[in-house]
Design a protein around this motif. Structure first.
Motif, PDB file in Angstrom:
ATOM      1  N   GLY C  12      33.459  41.082  43.291  1.00 25.94           N
ATOM      2  CA  GLY C  12      34.735  41.515  42.716  1.00 25.94           C
ATOM      3  C   GLY C  12      35.816  41.595  43.790  1.00 25.94           C
ATOM      4  O   GLY C  12      36.937  41.101  43.603  1.00 25.94           O
ATOM      5  N   ILE C  15      36.656  37.957  45.118  1.00 34.83           N
ATOM      6  CA  ILE C  15      37.413  37.109  44.194  1.00 34.83           C
ATOM      7  C   ILE C  15      38.829  37.672  43.981  1.00 34.83           C
ATOM      8  O   ILE C  15      39.799  36.916  43.790  1.00 34.83           O
ATOM      9  CB  ILE C  15      36.629  36.922  42.878  1.00 34.83           C
ATOM     10  N   THR C  16      38.949  39.033  44.025  1.00 32.07           N
ATOM     11  CA  THR C  16      40.282  39.636  43.941  1.00 32.07           C
ATOM     12  C   THR C  16      41.120  39.212  45.152  1.00 32.07           C
ATOM     13  O   THR C  16      42.313  38.906  45.030  1.00 32.07           O
ATOM     14  CB  THR C  16      40.167  41.171  43.889  1.00 32.07           C
ATOM     15  N   ALA C  19      42.217  35.667  44.596  1.00 34.45           N
ATOM     16  CA  ALA C  19      43.280  35.652  43.583  1.00 34.45           C
ATOM     17  C   ALA C  19      44.607  36.051  44.211  1.00 34.45           C
ATOM     18  O   ALA C  19      45.656  35.437  43.956  1.00 34.45           O
ATOM     19  CB  ALA C  19      42.920  36.581  42.415  1.00 34.45           C
ATOM     20  N   VAL C  35      41.224  31.779  38.606  1.00 38.74           N
ATOM     21  CA  VAL C  35      40.653  32.729  39.566  1.00 38.74           C
ATOM     22  C   VAL C  35      41.073  34.161  39.226  1.00 38.74           C
ATOM     23  O   VAL C  35      40.247  35.080  39.277  1.00 38.74           O
ATOM     24  CB  VAL C  35      41.057  32.349  41.010  1.00 38.74           C
ATOM     25  N   THR C  36      42.339  34.374  38.844  1.00 33.11           N
ATOM     26  CA  THR C  36      42.742  35.746  38.488  1.00 33.11           C
ATOM     27  C   THR C  36      42.017  36.204  37.216  1.00 33.11           C
ATOM     28  O   THR C  36      41.670  37.379  37.099  1.00 33.11           O
ATOM     29  CB  THR C  36      44.263  35.881  38.265  1.00 33.11           C
ATOM     30  N   ALA C  39      38.700  37.289  38.406  1.00 31.11           N
ATOM     31  CA  ALA C  39      38.830  38.564  39.122  1.00 31.11           C
ATOM     32  C   ALA C  39      38.971  39.715  38.129  1.00 31.11           C
ATOM     33  O   ALA C  39      38.362  40.781  38.288  1.00 31.11           O
ATOM     34  CB  ALA C  39      40.048  38.509  40.060  1.00 31.11           C
ATOM     35  N   PHE C  42      35.638  40.592  36.618  1.00 29.37           N
ATOM     36  CA  PHE C  42      34.792  41.361  37.537  1.00 29.37           C
ATOM     37  C   PHE C  42      35.287  42.800  37.668  1.00 29.37           C
ATOM     38  O   PHE C  42      34.498  43.742  37.686  1.00 29.37           O
ATOM     39  CB  PHE C  42      34.724  40.685  38.915  1.00 29.37           C
ATOM     40  N   LEU C  43      36.615  42.978  37.771  1.00 27.45           N
ATOM     41  CA  LEU C  43      37.155  44.339  37.883  1.00 27.45           C
ATOM     42  C   LEU C  43      36.861  45.135  36.610  1.00 27.45           C
ATOM     43  O   LEU C  43      36.523  46.330  36.686  1.00 27.45           O
ATOM     44  CB  LEU C  43      38.660  44.296  38.156  1.00 27.45           C
ATOM     45  N   GLY C 216      43.141  47.800  41.636  1.00 29.26           N
ATOM     46  CA  GLY C 216      42.939  46.348  41.723  1.00 29.26           C
ATOM     47  C   GLY C 216      43.297  45.674  40.406  1.00 29.26           C
ATOM     48  O   GLY C 216      44.000  44.655  40.381  1.00 29.26           O
ATOM     49  N   VAL C 220      45.924  42.642  39.791  1.00 26.69           N
ATOM     50  CA  VAL C 220      45.440  41.355  39.292  1.00 26.69           C
ATOM     51  C   VAL C 220      46.069  41.028  37.936  1.00 26.69           C
ATOM     52  O   VAL C 220      46.381  39.876  37.651  1.00 26.69           O
ATOM     53  CB  VAL C 220      43.895  41.350  39.213  1.00 26.69           C
TER      54      VAL C 220
END
Lengths: 352, 352, 352
Positions: C12, C15-16, C19, C35-36, C39, C42-43, C216, C220
């Motif tokens: 997480g 990838i954040t 992003a 990608v965002t 992210a 995952f967040l 986060g 994001v």
């Protein structure tokens, strides 16, 4: 006759007198409207009591028929006078409003109050489901003229013929349903009155009370309709909202208390049957009867063609209440949501 | 071959011959129409008998598939000839009319007659509910092109693409449902034919009868479509009503008797399955197949875009029949109300 | 903390970071968007894990409330940034798309995969029916502003007032439903987390992870909204489709896996509750909250007035899923039909 019954009849006579005085003295419209509405509610209650007494002599099946015939008497009078006064939009709104009031507001109150008092409530027996199913069928039949008109089909230019045909078919189903309940000796409404036989009224007394309350209701209904328009104008309330909410609640107020009381006593099956049956009788009986009568009253013609929003509101009420009945269990949260839905629908009709 | 079967085949051949004579001698249109309709019904019955015989050799799962494939053969032929004659509105109305006819009229007759004969009827097993649920899903899918078109969405200008996509998806679900019934060896339709194995037809005889009746149905369908327009004009009946009521009933008449007979014998679970399954096969199979075929027939293109009233009538039929099935109990009163609803919907389409 | 949880948090964060790099370096829009989106998923998963840990200290009722409050946090952030960017049509489509995604696609996948794996699945307990009933009530309430607007009623010119009234009423029901679940200590979601108590996080760690993932998600979400329009333009996807399908799936992706996993493990009652409850929270909580917030955000005002097709699609999803729940049994075929219906509805919105 019980003491409680004597008080109700006494108050009914008194308040009817006041309503008459206010009517003939051309007093303040809002005050006159409120008092005649109260008088109407008391007369409806007295008609109900007298019907019950008459029913005790006739067996449960016939009682159901009597209650169907006489229970909606005050509402029938109000609608007739309103039609003669040209207020067909008010009558349409009042009829749909009675169904919405029963299927959303009263049903919601019954589930909410019953649920708070008794926890989860169960409807296990068949009558509630059967009534909900018949209500959906009645809605489908009722919807056809509005659909034919709104969707601009060729039938739209023959709407009177279609209205009469729909009315006859609905009344046919209504008569068949009365036959079903008499024949089957299955009473949808609870038979608690049997316990009260000790205080049975004599037959002459019953008939006198019934006739008196009936005639009283006819007079009061006319005063009520007379006061309606000026009162609504004073209060800044539009016609449709007045019919949908105010006339509908005034016409059903006392009748509706029964269902809520039954839910409070955890007799949820009976409560649901009484409440939804009340909606069904308007859809299958009162509405088509008034459509046909309107051709002979010399006032406005009553049509099944509703405003689209009124039809959709009816569809929502019918579907939502059917799902709650078919669920078989209910909680106070569902009751609250039903009450909220009623308020939202009423709000949508607030602006005139 | 039983005596009864021989009589049916004999009468079928005779009446087909008369229909052919009337067609080629350009006789009175109404008479020709009535006789070809009767011939079509007899050929449908013969195809049904032959399919049953073939099914006895194949096990219940495969029989279901065969019946799905061949049972709607006469209706398929009629629709193909009607599309080639440019009568796409008649075909649409006939397909929706078949569903309404099954889900309201035939279902209503089954509940009414079964209820009068046997009292309250119960549907306790799962197949009726499953079929009702799948029918609602099929309705939702079928409704999308009409909604996209009527609500003027951007998809309205790509309606052919949307139609083909909907047709492919519906046929995919149809094939999956055939697989489900073969794999699961659960027959939705009752397996009473096993008792008749003593009178089993030989395989060559079965195939000859099937082929003969199939070819006959193809010819008679063309005569039926030819006679349709002049006959309706003579009788003053508009195209949509003709498709919705007359073609729909002519195409399903015999098939429908089975469900009503089952209800009469108090086999209500089977009756409901047979009747509603017939609606489901039209929605998932016949309608999408004809939409795709219509691109290759050189006549009118068949679209899923229905007139709004036709779509709403379909919605009412699907919802109402689902609630009756989910109720689990039925009475003759519900059957009567279904029949009444069918008549009201038909009445709404009477004016052309 | 388990190893699996450490990996998720690690990925997480990574990838954040990527992003963020792509956002600030103004890289390729489609790549940045993908990608965002990842992210964000995952967040969302990390917020879910931390909420679960916090819930273990609070009892099942409070956990439900916490999950309601925090579970939709990433989706809330995305909608807020989208409203600030003036994308109210995208937000509407994303909210309805989340409900359609849960009630048709995810529910369909759960029934399909669960049915293939475990055969016929049964929902016997009460919560699924109750949630389905509440969802129908919520739909009815949600529908009123669109109906008032589309049917050109007088209320159409007071739509902001009606929107605020509907929002307040829905939030009232939402709060009542939270109270119901805390008070009743009936958790709709399965309490499997109790087994994991051995690996409980410390309170400071839980709060740090929660705060970190929350902050986060806020960042994001903004990048996601920024990338949305250029990415959709590059891919030739219209705004409504982007909201309905892409934003809706991105915002719910991980959350949705839980329900499908439960169906795979044959815990179909829990699976249905989790999936439909997710729809209910959007209708009763997230949507009305955003309508009210939108008056203070300084961007576009969010309205309950949907495009008619969006409302009808919602109606179909709500009715269809209710019938499947009320059926009590489900088969993979119904799951397949739900998935197909989702695809057809999405297809109807493809053209912009």
């Amino acid at each position: 006759m019980e003491k409680k019954e004597k008080i109700i009849i006494g108050v009914g006579i008194l308040i009817t007198g006041i309503a008459g005085f206010l009517h003939y003295s051309h007093a303040n419209a809002v005050l006159g409207f409120v008092v005649t509405a109260a008088a109407l509610a008391f007369l409806a209650m007295i008609v109900g009591k007298a019907t019950e007494q008459l029913g005790n002599r006739l067996g449960p099946g016939a009682t159901g028929v009597l209650q169907s015939a006489l229970g909606n008497l005050p509402e029938l009078f109000v609608c007739i006078f309103a039609l003669r006064a040209g207020l067909d939009k008010v009558v349409q709104a009042a009829l749909i409003g009675s169904i919405l009031g029963n299927s959303l507001l009263v049903f919601g109150l019954a589930l909410f109050i019953g649920g708070i008092k008794n926890g989860t409530q169960y409807f296990r027996s068949e009558p509630p489901k059967m009534i909900a199913t018949l209500m959906i069928l009645a809605f489908a039949a009722l919807a056809i003229p509005t659909l034919a008109h709104t969707l601009h089909t060729p039938a739209a230019s023959h709407i009177n013929t279609l209205n009469i045909f729909v009315a006859i078919v609905l009344l046919l189903i209504f008569v068949a349903s009365l036959y079903f309940f008499i024949k089957g000796d299955k009473s949808v409404v609870p038979e608690e009155s049997t316990e009260k036989n000790a205080n049975a009224w004599s037959l002459p007394l019953t008939l006198i009370v019934l006739a008196g309350a009936g005639v009283g209701a006819a007079f009061v209904s006319e005063w009520f309709v007379d006061a309606l328009q000026p009162a609504m104008k004073t209060l800044g309330i539009n016609e449709v909202f007045a019919g949908l909410v105010i006339v509908a609640i005034a016409g059903n107020a006392i009748e509706n208390l029964v269902g809520i009381q039954l839910a409070f006593k955890n007799k949820s099956d009976y409560a649901v049957s009484v409440i939804l049956n009340s909606s069904l009788q308007i859809a299958l009986g009162l509405f088509p009867l008034l459509v046909i009568l309107s051709f002979f009253l010399g006032g406005a013609i009553l049509s099944f063609v509703l405003s689209p929003l009124l039809l959709v509101a009816l569809a929502l009420a019918v579907i939502v209440s059917a799902f709650i009945v078919f669920d078989g269990e209910s909680i106070w949260l569902e009751g609250l949501a039903l009450i909220c839905l009623y308020c939202l629908i009423a709000a949508a009709f607030w602006w005139g």
